[in-house]
Scaffold this motif. Structure first.
Motif, PDB file in Angstrom:
ATOM      1  N   VAL A 116     -12.362 -23.301  41.289  1.00 24.06           N
ATOM      2  CA  VAL A 116     -11.855 -21.595  41.762  1.00 24.06           C
ATOM      3  C   VAL A 116     -13.456 -20.785  42.215  1.00 24.06           C
ATOM      4  O   VAL A 116     -14.660 -21.361  41.852  1.00 24.06           O
ATOM      5  CB  VAL A 116     -12.140 -21.179  40.824  1.00 24.06           C
ATOM      6  CG1 VAL A 116     -12.131 -19.703  40.543  1.00 24.06           C
ATOM      7  CG2 VAL A 116     -10.657 -21.701  39.980  1.00 24.06           C
ATOM      8  N   PRO A 173      -5.944 -15.128  45.048  1.00 26.60           N
ATOM      9  CA  PRO A 173      -4.975 -14.694  44.071  1.00 26.60           C
ATOM     10  C   PRO A 173      -5.392 -13.063  43.926  1.00 26.60           C
ATOM     11  O   PRO A 173      -5.864 -12.818  45.197  1.00 26.60           O
ATOM     12  CB  PRO A 173      -6.433 -14.654  42.336  1.00 26.60           C
ATOM     13  CG  PRO A 173      -7.640 -15.175  43.664  1.00 26.60           C
ATOM     14  CD  PRO A 173      -6.884 -15.569  44.856  1.00 26.60           C
ATOM     15  N   TRP A 188      -8.293 -19.166  34.847  1.00 27.85           N
ATOM     16  CA  TRP A 188      -9.324 -19.591  34.003  1.00 27.85           C
ATOM     17  C   TRP A 188      -9.555 -17.627  33.425  1.00 27.85           C
ATOM     18  O   TRP A 188      -9.103 -16.928  32.960  1.00 27.85           O
ATOM     19  CB  TRP A 188     -10.343 -19.345  34.911  1.00 27.85           C
ATOM     20  CG  TRP A 188     -10.375 -18.455  35.882  1.00 27.85           C
ATOM     21  CD1 TRP A 188     -10.565 -17.078  36.637  1.00 27.85           C
ATOM     22  CD2 TRP A 188      -9.552 -18.493  37.370  1.00 27.85           C
ATOM     23  NE1 TRP A 188     -10.771 -15.859  37.247  1.00 27.85           N
ATOM     24  CE2 TRP A 188      -9.856 -16.832  37.960  1.00 27.85           C
ATOM     25  CE3 TRP A 188      -8.377 -19.203  38.017  1.00 27.85           C
ATOM     26  CZ2 TRP A 188      -8.944 -16.595  39.070  1.00 27.85           C
ATOM     27  CZ3 TRP A 188      -7.376 -18.589  38.644  1.00 27.85           C
ATOM     28  CH2 TRP A 188      -7.435 -17.467  39.633  1.00 27.85           C
ATOM     29  N   MET A 209     -11.557 -23.731  32.427  1.00 28.11           N
ATOM     30  CA  MET A 209      -9.725 -23.153  33.454  1.00 28.11           C
ATOM     31  C   MET A 209      -9.123 -24.212  32.826  1.00 28.11           C
ATOM     32  O   MET A 209      -9.298 -25.545  32.094  1.00 28.11           O
ATOM     33  CB  MET A 209     -10.287 -23.893  34.918  1.00 28.11           C
ATOM     34  CG  MET A 209     -11.559 -22.768  35.779  1.00 28.11           C
ATOM     35  SD  MET A 209     -10.756 -23.320  37.598  1.00 28.11           S
ATOM     36  CE  MET A 209     -11.801 -24.807  37.608  1.00 28.11           C
ATOM     37  N   VAL A 267     -13.335 -13.193  41.927  1.00 31.58           N
ATOM     38  CA  VAL A 267     -12.358 -14.339  42.213  1.00 31.58           C
ATOM     39  C   VAL A 267     -11.925 -14.266  44.099  1.00 31.58           C
ATOM     40  O   VAL A 267     -11.155 -13.707  44.360  1.00 31.58           O
ATOM     41  CB  VAL A 267     -11.041 -15.672  41.868  1.00 31.58           C
ATOM     42  CG1 VAL A 267     -11.078 -16.794  42.571  1.00 31.58           C
ATOM     43  CG2 VAL A 267     -11.947 -15.623  40.290  1.00 31.58           C
ATOM     44  N   LEU A 292      -2.978 -21.968  37.849  1.00 36.26           N
ATOM     45  CA  LEU A 292      -4.027 -22.989  37.658  1.00 36.26           C
ATOM     46  C   LEU A 292      -4.618 -21.260  37.023  1.00 36.26           C
ATOM     47  O   LEU A 292      -5.015 -19.952  37.802  1.00 36.26           O
ATOM     48  CB  LEU A 292      -5.324 -23.310  38.859  1.00 36.26           C
ATOM     49  CG  LEU A 292      -6.618 -23.274  38.721  1.00 36.26           C
ATOM     50  CD1 LEU A 292      -6.962 -24.238  37.786  1.00 36.26           C
ATOM     51  CD2 LEU A 292      -7.099 -23.250  40.137  1.00 36.26           C
ATOM     52  N   GLU A 301     -11.448 -17.161  46.432  1.00 38.23           N
ATOM     53  CA  GLU A 301     -10.236 -17.884  46.587  1.00 38.23           C
ATOM     54  C   GLU A 301      -9.869 -19.576  45.547  1.00 38.23           C
ATOM     55  O   GLU A 301     -11.195 -19.491  44.671  1.00 38.23           O
ATOM     56  CB  GLU A 301     -10.849 -19.243  47.228  1.00 38.23           C
ATOM     57  CG  GLU A 301     -10.040 -19.827  48.193  1.00 38.23           C
ATOM     58  CD  GLU A 301     -10.932 -21.055  49.800  1.00 38.23           C
ATOM     59  OE1 GLU A 301     -10.477 -20.983  50.752  1.00 38.23           O
ATOM     60  OE2 GLU A 301     -11.971 -20.307  49.750  1.00 38.23           O
ATOM     61  N   CYS A 302      -8.958 -20.085  45.091  1.00 32.37           N
ATOM     62  CA  CYS A 302      -8.367 -20.949  44.652  1.00 32.37           C
ATOM     63  C   CYS A 302      -8.085 -22.582  45.994  1.00 32.37           C
ATOM     64  O   CYS A 302      -7.568 -22.007  47.046  1.00 32.37           O
ATOM     65  CB  CYS A 302      -6.977 -20.650  43.942  1.00 32.37           C
ATOM     66  SG  CYS A 302      -7.493 -19.600  42.243  1.00 32.37           S
ATOM     67  N   SER A 352      -5.214 -23.694  49.988  1.00 31.78           N
ATOM     68  CA  SER A 352      -5.785 -22.602  49.473  1.00 31.78           C
ATOM     69  C   SER A 352      -4.820 -21.526  49.196  1.00 31.78           C
ATOM     70  O   SER A 352      -4.047 -21.331  49.782  1.00 31.78           O
ATOM     71  CB  SER A 352      -6.920 -21.565  50.637  1.00 31.78           C
ATOM     72  OG  SER A 352      -7.983 -21.217  50.468  1.00 31.78           O
ATOM     73  N   LEU A 382      -9.085 -29.520  41.248  1.00 30.74           N
ATOM     74  CA  LEU A 382      -8.786 -27.805  41.383  1.00 30.74           C
ATOM     75  C   LEU A 382     -10.171 -27.353  41.480  1.00 30.74           C
ATOM     76  O   LEU A 382     -11.094 -27.127  40.394  1.00 30.74           O
ATOM     77  CB  LEU A 382      -7.682 -27.795  40.190  1.00 30.74           C
ATOM     78  CG  LEU A 382      -6.432 -28.336  39.944  1.00 30.74           C
ATOM     79  CD1 LEU A 382      -6.017 -27.815  38.446  1.00 30.74           C
ATOM     80  CD2 LEU A 382      -5.936 -27.710  40.828  1.00 30.74           C
ATOM     81  N   ASN A 385      -5.138 -15.988  37.828  1.00 31.44           N
ATOM     82  CA  ASN A 385      -4.762 -16.889  37.837  1.00 31.44           C
ATOM     83  C   ASN A 385      -4.497 -17.619  39.231  1.00 31.44           C
ATOM     84  O   ASN A 385      -4.516 -16.463  39.991  1.00 31.44           O
ATOM     85  CB  ASN A 385      -3.950 -17.944  36.814  1.00 31.44           C
ATOM     86  CG  ASN A 385      -2.876 -16.217  36.796  1.00 31.44           C
ATOM     87  OD1 ASN A 385      -1.968 -16.081  38.248  1.00 31.44           O
ATOM     88  ND2 ASN A 385      -2.481 -15.585  36.117  1.00 31.44           N
ATOM     89  N   CYS A 386      -4.123 -18.492  39.996  1.00 31.77           N
ATOM     90  CA  CYS A 386      -4.046 -18.644  41.482  1.00 31.77           C
ATOM     91  C   CYS A 386      -2.082 -19.516  41.119  1.00 31.77           C
ATOM     92  O   CYS A 386      -2.462 -21.044  40.132  1.00 31.77           O
ATOM     93  CB  CYS A 386      -4.476 -20.023  41.546  1.00 31.77           C
ATOM     94  SG  CYS A 386      -5.580 -18.494  42.537  1.00 31.77           S
TER      95      CYS A 386
END
Length: 362
Positions: free
Chosen positions: A59, A37, A12, A1, A20, A10, A22-23, A34, A57, A43-44
């Protein structure tokens, strides 16, 4: 990441077998933040946050093997205690802004700080146009034009040194957080022997601000009192007509000063210059002197009236006795008196008088 602190992104590596869900950002001051994405995005993008305290951070993703978590710790590089301290910014007169900070307690002697302003989207950035210095070190910034400032702005103070890494300090402030209203103008105080009426006006730069958004503090102190022994400042809502009535000691002098703040945030602006009013010791107010003069005049008139009335009564009870004329001692001549000289003959008339002898005839 990877994490881009400027854009707060953020990212990955995408995997075909991972979704994914949740970030997360674990912030020391704000706790857990929270984000979800966007679909098919790797990414977030978080909302702007201060990062000088470091963040964790994370993921969370669903894979064929179950729930998967990956973490990334973002920390503030440099030596602890080297970052700028006691950072603050305030806007005044609607067009100017001052930001100040102090040298970090563990910062080396050759440290130099640099100040940057970014908009809330992180798209534009500008360095301080005019630094304020202390012993050659930047400890503040004066900005003469804040027209390009968005409602929320990101402020960054980083530093450099030849031998030590310097940590950065950042902060996100709104215009309401920074706004410091200028003090009122045209402050007047009109007093009689017991009460005063204080009035003031808002500066032109505040004319567009609703009166309900303003709040005032009025500080009235009697001259000669030691600091801390006087009255506490009086809060006054801005929708009461910019005036305040209060009682005073008619033989004392006072000073008054006023400051202004947003009624919801109460970040007070500077005090106005003190205005002196009241009366010296032993000096009465004009109205008080006027009352004394009127009372003295009335008492004098009553006293004169009483004495005159007493004279009339005494005159009526004891009238004066008429004076008898003393003719023996009076020097004035009366009509019965005749001068002896008028009856005496003249000197020559007796010598020339003729004598006639009359004899009887037989």
């Amino acid at each position: 990441m990877t994490f881009d602190p400027r854009k707060m992104i953020l990212a990955w590596d995408c995997r075909q077998d991972a979704t994914v869900v949740e970030c997360l950002m674990i912030h020391k001051e704000e706790g857990q933040i929270s984000m979800e994405p966007m679909e098919k995005q790797c990414n977030c993008t978080f909302e702007l946050r201060s990062l000088h305290g470091g963040v964790l951070l994370m993921v969370k993703a669903n894979t064929s093997q179950g729930l998967f978590e990956e973490k990334l710790k973002y920390h503030n590089p440099g030596g602890n205690g080297t970052a700028a301290e006691n950072f603050s910014c305030f806007m005044y007169d609607e067009d100017f802004m001052n930001c100040t900070w102090a040298k970090g307690r563990a910062a080396p002697g050759d440290v130099q700080y640099f100040f940057y302003i970014r908009d809330s989207e992180g798209e534009t950035e500008r360095e301080c146009p005019h630094y304020l210095e202390h012993s050659g070190t930047h400890v503040g910034c004066h900005v003469k034009d804040i027209s390009g400032l968005t409602f929320y702005s990101y402020f960054l103070v980083n530093g450099s040194s030849r031998g030590t890494g310097i940590q950065f300090f950042d902060s996100i402030l709104s215009k309401n957080d920074m706004k410091r209203y200028s003090p009122p103008i045209n402050i007047t105080v009109n007093c009689n022997h017991s009460h005063c009426l204080l009035k003031w006006q808002r500066p032109k730069a505040q004319q567009h601000v609703s009166a309900r958004e303003l709040k005032y503090e009025v500080d009235i102190q009697r001259k000669g009192h030691k600091d801390g022994s006087g009255h506490k400042p009086i809060p006054i809502p801005g929708n009461l007509g910019n005036k305040h009535s209060f009682s005073i000691n008619p033989t004392a002098r006072y000073t008054v000063r006023i400051r202004t703040a947003n009624s919801r945030i109460l970040h007070w602006g500077p005090w106005s210059e003190p205005v002196e009013f009241g009366f010296e010791e032993g000096e009465a107010s004009p109205k008080y002197v006027y009352v004394l003069v009127v009372l003295g005049t009335l008492l004098g008139a009553l006293l004169i009236g009483f004495l005159f009335k007493r004279f009339l009564v005494m005159h009526a009870l004891f009238p004066p006795i008429p004076k008898i004329k003393d003719k023996l001692n009076d020097n004035q001549e009366t009509g019965l008196q005749v001068s002896w000289n008028e009856l005496m003959p003249g000197t020559g008339k007796a010598e020339n008088e003729e004598v006639v002898t009359v004899e009887e005839v037989a």
